[in-house]
Design an enzyme around this catalytic site. Structure first.
Site, short mmCIF file in Angstrom:
data_model
loop_
_atom_site.label_atom_id
_atom_site.label_comp_id
_atom_site.label_asym_id
_atom_site.label_seq_id
_atom_site.Cartn_x
_atom_site.Cartn_y
_atom_site.Cartn_z
N ARG A 81 0.86 -1.18 0.00
CA ARG A 81 0.00 0.00 0.00
C ARG A 81 0.90 1.23 0.00
NH1 ARG A 81 -2.77 3.01 4.82
NH2 ARG A 81 -3.86 4.56 3.59
N HIS A 125 -3.02 10.94 0.79
CA HIS A 125 -2.47 10.72 2.13
C HIS A 125 -1.87 12.06 2.58
CE1 HIS A 125 -1.00 7.37 4.97
NE2 HIS A 125 -0.61 8.51 5.53
N GLU A 170 -7.48 8.45 6.34
CA GLU A 170 -7.75 9.11 7.62
C GLU A 170 -8.26 10.55 7.47
OE1 GLU A 170 -4.26 8.74 10.06
OE2 GLU A 170 -4.27 6.56 10.00
N ASN A 298 -7.49 1.70 9.93
CA ASN A 298 -6.20 1.89 10.59
C ASN A 298 -6.44 1.85 12.09
OD1 ASN A 298 -5.21 2.32 8.05
ND2 ASN A 298 -4.68 4.47 8.35
N TYR A 300 -4.55 1.90 15.84
CA TYR A 300 -3.34 2.08 16.65
C TYR A 300 -3.61 1.94 18.15
CZ TYR A 300 -0.77 3.38 12.50
OH TYR A 300 -0.15 3.33 11.28
N GLU A 368 -3.53 -0.20 8.19
CA GLU A 368 -2.37 0.24 8.98
C GLU A 368 -2.50 -0.28 10.40
OE1 GLU A 368 -1.34 4.43 9.23
OE2 GLU A 368 -1.84 4.69 7.11
O1 IFM Z 1 2.47 7.80 10.02
C1 IFM Z 1 1.09 7.79 10.20
C2 IFM Z 1 0.39 7.61 8.87
O2 IFM Z 1 0.75 8.56 7.94
C3 IFM Z 1 -1.11 7.68 9.07
N1 IFM Z 1 -1.54 6.79 10.10
C4 IFM Z 1 -0.84 6.80 11.36
C5 IFM Z 1 0.65 6.68 11.11
C6 IFM Z 1 1.41 6.70 12.45
O3 IFM Z 1 1.16 7.89 13.13
#
Ligand code: IFM
Length: 473
Positions: A81, A125, A170, A298, A300, A368
């Site tokens: 990606r 992005h 995002e 994504n 985290y 992600e």
């Molecule tokens: O680096 C970023 C990415 O560009 C978008 N998602 C989160 C990642 C980590 O912060």
């Protein structure tokens, strides 16, 4: 003796991948006719980026892309990606096409296909052409239309080999972090403008879906949203209400309309002091809710939401506290070097909640997930191996226990790269990058993943065989 975890069993045809983004890795910001982006300009603003760093050189992937393709091949992933830089293709945002910019991605896609690696292309992005920002950026509807034009240009050129397209990465960050908090480009601190940006990003997404499908009828199109379960920090009514507000702002402002349900109840009330929402027009929701081929998630961290009393709030949306929420540290929960709580079960909950809330949820890819360390010398990264394995176990459990049709996982990131306002200190890569020389050194996590992935039959793509393993599902 070190015990290494194993990858869990995943659904048939599961796509294993790694991800990057243009401004974070490419460098070469003034080469081959590229125009300026909002990040080039933002990085020059004093105090905007740690250490006054920028993506001007980054990993130099604009020149070293062949090395990066070899790294992907050595890793044994099915898919890569990456994102296309809008200002490389249309330096002024619209109008004249810059062929050398498009040629770069054309060569990259060819090289990936030759190696049997399926390209997943993100169109936006975060690197908006500055020329469009000068005309209002995402605050204005014209930018949505320019985005659809740009999407058509790229899909027209690459659509014979690229099948999987992600319109936006995002939009929460582009709109709220960029136009309300001002921590990201363009560095604005507006309430109404940020909400207009969120809406116009989604309108642009809907328009781009149609443009990509028109330019490349075999395309499969999705969007990537950053989703964070918001949970109450304490067992109080006030914290539960704070978590609901955060869920609306971060998650449901995007998932509900994109998945066809319109804006969620409660959103207008949340923004009552901020905006009259006059940027919304008839027909927008139908466009935004265009059925998708997949959703990119994504994940985290989870947000532990604590209430901020009304008298301490500012109705400007300049931070989460303006909607009455303070992200609270959680005792006993380990954090990454960026202070993000490590809670793999949050990925399970994210997927389970999507499956439960949206009956027509399309197939899902985790586009992600990753962990940063700030120590440069950290190449024996066992903690990253355990992070990945833990999150995959959580994702596998969601796939087994819920109706979510989970199709793939992309680790963020293949390479250490420019982590936006935090500069180069946070290192997310499976591969270490020595920035002064550009030298790439695979970490232990790269070696582990490549060992885990070896021996499988690749499902990734030659021009004719893209997505073989997934066909017909
Ligand atoms: O680096 C970023 C990415 O560009 C978008 N998602 C989160 C990642 C980590 O912060």
């Amino acid at each position: 003796m070190t015990i290494f975890p194993e990858l869990p069993e995943m659904p048939a045809g599961f796509v294993w991948g790694a991800a990057t983004a243009a401004y974070q890795i490419e460098g070469a910001v003034a080469e081959d006719g590229r125009g300026e982006s909002i990040w080039d300009v933002f990085c020059r603003r004093p105090g905007a980026v740690a250490g006054a760093e920028s993506g001007a050189v980054a990993c130099d992937s604009y020149h070293r892309w062949r090395d990066d393709v070899e790294l992907l091949a050595g890793l044994g992933v099915d898919a890569y990606r990456f994102s296309v830089a809008w200002p490389r293709v249309l330096p002024a945002g619209g109008g004249a096409i810059n062929q050398p910019g498009l040629d770069h991605y054309d060569r990259l896609v060819d090289a990936l296909c030759e190696r049997g690696i399926r390209p997943f292309v993100t169109l936006y992005h975060w690197d908006l052409p500055q020329a469009l920002e000068d005309r209002g950026g995402w605050r204005v509807r014209d930018t949505s239309e320019r985005f659809a034009d740009y999407a058509a240009v790229v899909a027209g050129r690459l659509g014979d080999r690229v099948r999987d397209w992600i319109t936006l990465n995002e939009p929460y960050c582009s709109a709220i972090v960029g136009y309300a908090e001002g921590r990201h480009a363009p560095g604005a601190t507006e309430g109404h403008g940020a909400l207009a940006a969120a809406h116009h990003l989604l309108v642009g997404h809907g328009q781009a879906v149609a443009a990509i499908r028109a330019a490349s009828p075999r395309a499969r199109v999705g969007i990537t949203l950053n989703l964070s379960p918001a949970v109450p920090a304490g067992d109080t009514e006030a914290d539960r209400a704070a978590a609901d507000r955060m869920d609306l702002l971060v998650n449901r402002q995007f998932t509900d309309p994109v998945l066809g349900g319109g804006y969620p109840a409660g959103l207008e009330q949340l923004f009552a002091g901020v905006s009259d929402l006059s940027f919304r027009r008839d027909g927008d929701l139908a466009l935004i809710g265009t059925p998708l081929d997949f959703l990119g998630v994504n994940y985290y961290y989870r947000i532990h939401a604590a209430d901020v009393p009304v008298e301490q709030r500012d109705p400007a949306l300049r931070s989460a506290s303006d909607i009455g929420v303070r992200p609270a540290p959680r005792d006993g929960v380990p954090t990454t070097d960026l202070g993000w709580p490590i809670e793999p079960w949050g990925l399970h909950d994210t997927l389970a909640e999507l499956a439960g809330r949206y009956p027509a949820l399309p197939p899902v890819y985790v586009t992600e997930n990753g962990v940063a360390q700030v120590s440069d010398g950290h190449t024996e990264d066992l903690d990253r191996i355990h992070f990945i394995a833990g999150h995959l176990a959580a994702a596998a459990r969601a796939a087994a226990e819920t109706t979510v049709d989970l199709r793939g996982y992309f680790y963020w990131s293949l390479l250490d790269n420019f982590e936006w306002a935090r500069g180069y200190a946070p290192r997310f890569g499976l591969v270490h990058v020595d920035y002064p020389t550009g030298t790439r050194t695979p970490r232990a996590s790269y070696r582990w993943l490549s060992e885990q992935l070896s021996g499988r039959t690749r499902i990734g793509g030659t021009p004719a065989g893209v997505g073989r393993g997934e066909e017909g599902r």
